[in-house]
Write a protein that holds these residues in place. Structure first.
Motif, PDB file in Angstrom:
ATOM      1  N   MET A  12     -16.096 -26.189  -1.075  1.00  0.00           N
ATOM      2  CA  MET A  12     -15.034 -25.184  -1.003  1.00  0.00           C
ATOM      3  C   MET A  12     -15.388 -23.959  -1.822  1.00  0.00           C
ATOM      4  O   MET A  12     -15.893 -24.061  -2.934  1.00  0.00           O
ATOM      5  CB  MET A  12     -13.720 -25.769  -1.504  1.00  0.00           C
ATOM      6  CG  MET A  12     -13.100 -26.780  -0.538  1.00  0.00           C
ATOM      7  SD  MET A  12     -11.465 -27.271  -1.056  1.00  0.00           S
ATOM      8  CE  MET A  12     -11.854 -28.180  -2.549  1.00  0.00           C
ATOM      9  N   PHE A  24     -13.506 -20.182  -2.987  1.00  0.00           N
ATOM     10  CA  PHE A  24     -12.203 -19.545  -3.096  1.00  0.00           C
ATOM     11  C   PHE A  24     -12.392 -18.046  -3.320  1.00  0.00           C
ATOM     12  O   PHE A  24     -13.316 -17.626  -4.004  1.00  0.00           O
ATOM     13  CB  PHE A  24     -11.415 -20.122  -4.277  1.00  0.00           C
ATOM     14  CG  PHE A  24     -11.238 -21.613  -4.251  1.00  0.00           C
ATOM     15  CD1 PHE A  24     -12.183 -22.450  -4.825  1.00  0.00           C
ATOM     16  CD2 PHE A  24     -10.124 -22.185  -3.655  1.00  0.00           C
ATOM     17  CE1 PHE A  24     -12.019 -23.832  -4.814  1.00  0.00           C
ATOM     18  CE2 PHE A  24      -9.950 -23.565  -3.641  1.00  0.00           C
ATOM     19  CZ  PHE A  24     -10.904 -24.385  -4.216  1.00  0.00           C
ATOM     20  N   TYR A  81     -10.252 -14.738  -4.814  1.00  0.00           N
ATOM     21  CA  TYR A  81      -9.097 -14.312  -5.592  1.00  0.00           C
ATOM     22  C   TYR A  81      -9.075 -12.786  -5.674  1.00  0.00           C
ATOM     23  O   TYR A  81     -10.105 -12.115  -5.574  1.00  0.00           O
ATOM     24  CB  TYR A  81      -9.173 -14.867  -7.022  1.00  0.00           C
ATOM     25  CG  TYR A  81      -8.962 -16.352  -7.158  1.00  0.00           C
ATOM     26  CD1 TYR A  81      -9.998 -17.245  -6.939  1.00  0.00           C
ATOM     27  CD2 TYR A  81      -7.722 -16.856  -7.529  1.00  0.00           C
ATOM     28  CE1 TYR A  81      -9.810 -18.609  -7.074  1.00  0.00           C
ATOM     29  CE2 TYR A  81      -7.523 -18.226  -7.677  1.00  0.00           C
ATOM     30  CZ  TYR A  81      -8.572 -19.091  -7.449  1.00  0.00           C
ATOM     31  OH  TYR A  81      -8.374 -20.442  -7.596  1.00  0.00           O
ATOM     32  N   LEU A 129      -4.753 -16.196  -5.661  1.00  0.00           N
ATOM     33  CA  LEU A 129      -5.617 -16.793  -4.649  1.00  0.00           C
ATOM     34  C   LEU A 129      -5.350 -16.144  -3.295  1.00  0.00           C
ATOM     35  O   LEU A 129      -4.196 -16.076  -2.853  1.00  0.00           O
ATOM     36  CB  LEU A 129      -5.364 -18.295  -4.576  1.00  0.00           C
ATOM     37  CG  LEU A 129      -6.185 -19.091  -3.563  1.00  0.00           C
ATOM     38  CD1 LEU A 129      -7.673 -19.054  -3.930  1.00  0.00           C
ATOM     39  CD2 LEU A 129      -5.703 -20.532  -3.485  1.00  0.00           C
ATOM     40  N   THR A 138      -8.937 -20.060   0.820  1.00  0.00           N
ATOM     41  CA  THR A 138      -9.931 -21.104   0.576  1.00  0.00           C
ATOM     42  C   THR A 138     -10.825 -21.187   1.798  1.00  0.00           C
ATOM     43  O   THR A 138     -10.328 -21.253   2.936  1.00  0.00           O
ATOM     44  CB  THR A 138      -9.248 -22.453   0.337  1.00  0.00           C
ATOM     45  OG1 THR A 138      -8.339 -22.331  -0.761  1.00  0.00           O
ATOM     46  CG2 THR A 138     -10.266 -23.539   0.045  1.00  0.00           C
ATOM     47  N   GLU A 150      -3.402 -17.961   1.740  1.00  0.00           N
ATOM     48  CA  GLU A 150      -2.172 -18.124   0.979  1.00  0.00           C
ATOM     49  C   GLU A 150      -1.094 -17.196   1.540  1.00  0.00           C
ATOM     50  O   GLU A 150      -1.394 -16.229   2.258  1.00  0.00           O
ATOM     51  CB  GLU A 150      -2.413 -17.814  -0.496  1.00  0.00           C
ATOM     52  CG  GLU A 150      -3.403 -18.763  -1.150  1.00  0.00           C
ATOM     53  CD  GLU A 150      -2.927 -20.202  -1.151  1.00  0.00           C
ATOM     54  OE1 GLU A 150      -1.826 -20.455  -1.689  1.00  0.00           O
ATOM     55  OE2 GLU A 150      -3.657 -21.053  -0.623  1.00  0.00           O
ATOM     56  N   ASP A 188     -14.376 -31.008 -11.312  1.00  0.00           N
ATOM     57  CA  ASP A 188     -13.034 -30.438 -11.382  1.00  0.00           C
ATOM     58  C   ASP A 188     -13.000 -29.051 -12.000  1.00  0.00           C
ATOM     59  O   ASP A 188     -11.948 -28.422 -12.044  1.00  0.00           O
ATOM     60  CB  ASP A 188     -12.119 -31.364 -12.179  1.00  0.00           C
ATOM     61  CG  ASP A 188     -11.775 -32.615 -11.395  1.00  0.00           C
ATOM     62  OD1 ASP A 188     -11.656 -33.682 -12.019  1.00  0.00           O
ATOM     63  OD2 ASP A 188     -11.627 -32.510 -10.167  1.00  0.00           O
ATOM     64  N   GLN A 237     -13.650 -25.106 -12.299  1.00  0.00           N
ATOM     65  CA  GLN A 237     -13.797 -23.987 -11.383  1.00  0.00           C
ATOM     66  C   GLN A 237     -14.605 -22.882 -12.062  1.00  0.00           C
ATOM     67  O   GLN A 237     -14.365 -22.547 -13.224  1.00  0.00           O
ATOM     68  CB  GLN A 237     -12.424 -23.460 -10.949  1.00  0.00           C
ATOM     69  CG  GLN A 237     -12.465 -22.684  -9.658  1.00  0.00           C
ATOM     70  CD  GLN A 237     -11.241 -22.902  -8.790  1.00  0.00           C
ATOM     71  OE1 GLN A 237     -10.355 -23.691  -9.087  1.00  0.00           O
ATOM     72  NE2 GLN A 237     -11.184 -22.175  -7.679  1.00  0.00           N
ATOM     73  N   PHE A 250     -16.403 -18.882 -11.685  1.00  0.00           N
ATOM     74  CA  PHE A 250     -16.130 -17.600 -11.056  1.00  0.00           C
ATOM     75  C   PHE A 250     -17.346 -16.694 -11.078  1.00  0.00           C
ATOM     76  O   PHE A 250     -18.146 -16.717 -12.025  1.00  0.00           O
ATOM     77  CB  PHE A 250     -14.973 -16.899 -11.774  1.00  0.00           C
ATOM     78  CG  PHE A 250     -13.635 -17.501 -11.464  1.00  0.00           C
ATOM     79  CD1 PHE A 250     -13.219 -18.662 -12.094  1.00  0.00           C
ATOM     80  CD2 PHE A 250     -12.806 -16.923 -10.513  1.00  0.00           C
ATOM     81  CE1 PHE A 250     -11.987 -19.235 -11.797  1.00  0.00           C
ATOM     82  CE2 PHE A 250     -11.576 -17.484 -10.207  1.00  0.00           C
ATOM     83  CZ  PHE A 250     -11.171 -18.640 -10.848  1.00  0.00           C
ATOM     84  N   TYR A 258      -2.774 -31.262 -11.238  1.00  0.00           N
ATOM     85  CA  TYR A 258      -3.963 -32.105 -11.233  1.00  0.00           C
ATOM     86  C   TYR A 258      -4.756 -31.897 -12.521  1.00  0.00           C
ATOM     87  O   TYR A 258      -5.272 -32.835 -13.111  1.00  0.00           O
ATOM     88  CB  TYR A 258      -4.799 -31.745 -10.005  1.00  0.00           C
ATOM     89  CG  TYR A 258      -6.021 -32.581  -9.808  1.00  0.00           C
ATOM     90  CD1 TYR A 258      -7.289 -32.042 -10.006  1.00  0.00           C
ATOM     91  CD2 TYR A 258      -5.923 -33.909  -9.395  1.00  0.00           C
ATOM     92  CE1 TYR A 258      -8.424 -32.808  -9.818  1.00  0.00           C
ATOM     93  CE2 TYR A 258      -7.056 -34.676  -9.202  1.00  0.00           C
ATOM     94  CZ  TYR A 258      -8.296 -34.117  -9.406  1.00  0.00           C
ATOM     95  OH  TYR A 258      -9.418 -34.882  -9.227  1.00  0.00           O
ATOM     96  N   ASN A 259      -4.883 -30.630 -12.923  1.00  0.00           N
ATOM     97  CA  ASN A 259      -5.510 -30.322 -14.201  1.00  0.00           C
ATOM     98  C   ASN A 259      -5.099 -28.927 -14.654  1.00  0.00           C
ATOM     99  O   ASN A 259      -4.437 -28.177 -13.910  1.00  0.00           O
ATOM    100  CB  ASN A 259      -7.036 -30.465 -14.160  1.00  0.00           C
ATOM    101  CG  ASN A 259      -7.702 -29.541 -13.159  1.00  0.00           C
ATOM    102  OD1 ASN A 259      -7.349 -28.367 -13.044  1.00  0.00           O
ATOM    103  ND2 ASN A 259      -8.690 -30.037 -12.446  1.00  0.00           N
ATOM    104  N   ALA A 269      -6.867 -29.761  -2.207  1.00  0.00           N
ATOM    105  CA  ALA A 269      -7.841 -28.670  -2.165  1.00  0.00           C
ATOM    106  C   ALA A 269      -7.268 -27.366  -2.689  1.00  0.00           C
ATOM    107  O   ALA A 269      -7.790 -26.301  -2.397  1.00  0.00           O
ATOM    108  CB  ALA A 269      -8.312 -28.476  -0.731  1.00  0.00           C
ATOM    109  N   ASP A 270      -6.209 -27.458  -3.474  1.00  0.00           N
ATOM    110  CA  ASP A 270      -5.581 -26.231  -3.975  1.00  0.00           C
ATOM    111  C   ASP A 270      -6.520 -25.433  -4.852  1.00  0.00           C
ATOM    112  O   ASP A 270      -7.351 -25.984  -5.579  1.00  0.00           O
ATOM    113  CB  ASP A 270      -4.353 -26.591  -4.818  1.00  0.00           C
ATOM    114  CG  ASP A 270      -3.225 -27.167  -3.989  1.00  0.00           C
ATOM    115  OD1 ASP A 270      -2.191 -27.520  -4.584  1.00  0.00           O
ATOM    116  OD2 ASP A 270      -3.387 -27.258  -2.771  1.00  0.00           O
ATOM    117  N   GLY A 271      -6.342 -24.106  -4.789  1.00  0.00           N
ATOM    118  CA  GLY A 271      -6.960 -23.248  -5.774  1.00  0.00           C
ATOM    119  C   GLY A 271      -6.114 -23.279  -7.029  1.00  0.00           C
ATOM    120  O   GLY A 271      -5.245 -24.131  -7.196  1.00  0.00           O
ATOM    121  N   LEU A 272      -6.362 -22.330  -7.918  1.00  0.00           N
ATOM    122  CA  LEU A 272      -5.679 -22.288  -9.198  1.00  0.00           C
ATOM    123  C   LEU A 272      -4.531 -21.281  -9.181  1.00  0.00           C
ATOM    124  O   LEU A 272      -4.604 -20.262  -8.494  1.00  0.00           O
ATOM    125  CB  LEU A 272      -6.664 -21.895 -10.307  1.00  0.00           C
ATOM    126  CG  LEU A 272      -7.858 -22.815 -10.505  1.00  0.00           C
ATOM    127  CD1 LEU A 272      -8.781 -22.254 -11.585  1.00  0.00           C
ATOM    128  CD2 LEU A 272      -7.403 -24.212 -10.869  1.00  0.00           C
TER     129      LEU A 272
END
Lengths: 112, 112
Positions: A31, A33, A35, A45, A48, A58, A99, A101, A103, B31-32, B97-100
């Motif tokens: 994946m 993303f 932003y 966001l 994706t 989104e 987990d 992310q 950038f 999730y985090n 699969a969500d972004g932040l």
């Protein structure tokens, strides 16, 4: 970890034109993303992008305005179409490994 | 819809002080949670990642805590240095699969 590069780093564009931003990752990721960070605001966001399928947008973002390509597992592009001054922002590409992310450095876009 | 709030919006302190940055989120089903720093003209650097099952994470002079049930996280910076000057962003990830979802950040200045 992941190292992400973006091109261009910045650009100044005229109203009504389009700009394509490239994002390259140093490893294969499922994946990616995209932003947007408008002046004085936090990151929002846009969409994706999974390789081999349509990007998921989104609320408030549409494919006609922000078409995305994801031709392989290390590359993606975001196009900002028919630009207006309100599109002036920093656009950032991001990937998730495990987990965490990561950038890219961002593309600073100014629309006149 | 998840909302993330960071307090204070800006902070200026003399070098050597210990300080606390606050982050709150409205939906505890995360999730985090991840803390980033953003330097002018650069992308985001991940500082700490806390999984929803964890209470805290530490890296050097940084300690992040998470109270998921109350929707709060804090970032503690010990013995602050001028190089810590940056904008600190808190972001939460929902499931799948969500972004932040990001807060607006705390702009931190450490005075020499």
């Amino acid at each position: 970890s992941a190292v992400i590069s973006q091109k261009p780093s910045r650009d100044i564009c005229q109203r009504g034109t389009s700009l394509t931003i490239q994002c390259q990752v140093d490893s294969q990721v499922t994946m990616m993303f995209w932003y947007r960070q408008q002046p004085g605001q936090s990151l929002t966001l846009i969409a994706t992008a999974n390789q081999g399928s349509e990007a998921t947008y989104e609320s408030g973002f549409v494919i006609d305005k922000f078409p995305i390509s994801r031709p392989n597992l290390t590359f993606s592009t975001l196009t900002v179409s028919n630009m207006s001054p309100e599109d002036s922002s920093i656009y950032l590409c991001s990937v998730a490994t495990t987990d965490t992310q990561y950038f890219g450095p961002g593309t600073r876009l100014t629309v006149l | 819809k998840q909302e993330v709030t960071q307090i204070p919006a800006a902070l200026s302190v003399p070098e050597g002080e210990n300080l606390v940055l606050n982050c709150s989120f409205t939906d505890s089903a995360i999730y985090n949670l991840q803390w980033f720093r953003q330097d002018p003209g650069k992308g985001l650097t991940s500082l700490l990642l806390i999984q929803s099952s964890q209470r805290e994470q530490t890296s050097g002079r940084l300690n992040a805590s998470l109270d998921k049930s109350s929707g709060r996280s804090t970032l503690y910076i010990a013995a602050s240095q001028p190089g810590d000057s940056a904008t600190y962003l808190c972001a939460v990830k929902g499931g799948g699969a969500d972004g932040l979802t990001f807060g607006k950040g705390t702009h931190l200045i450490i005075q020499p």
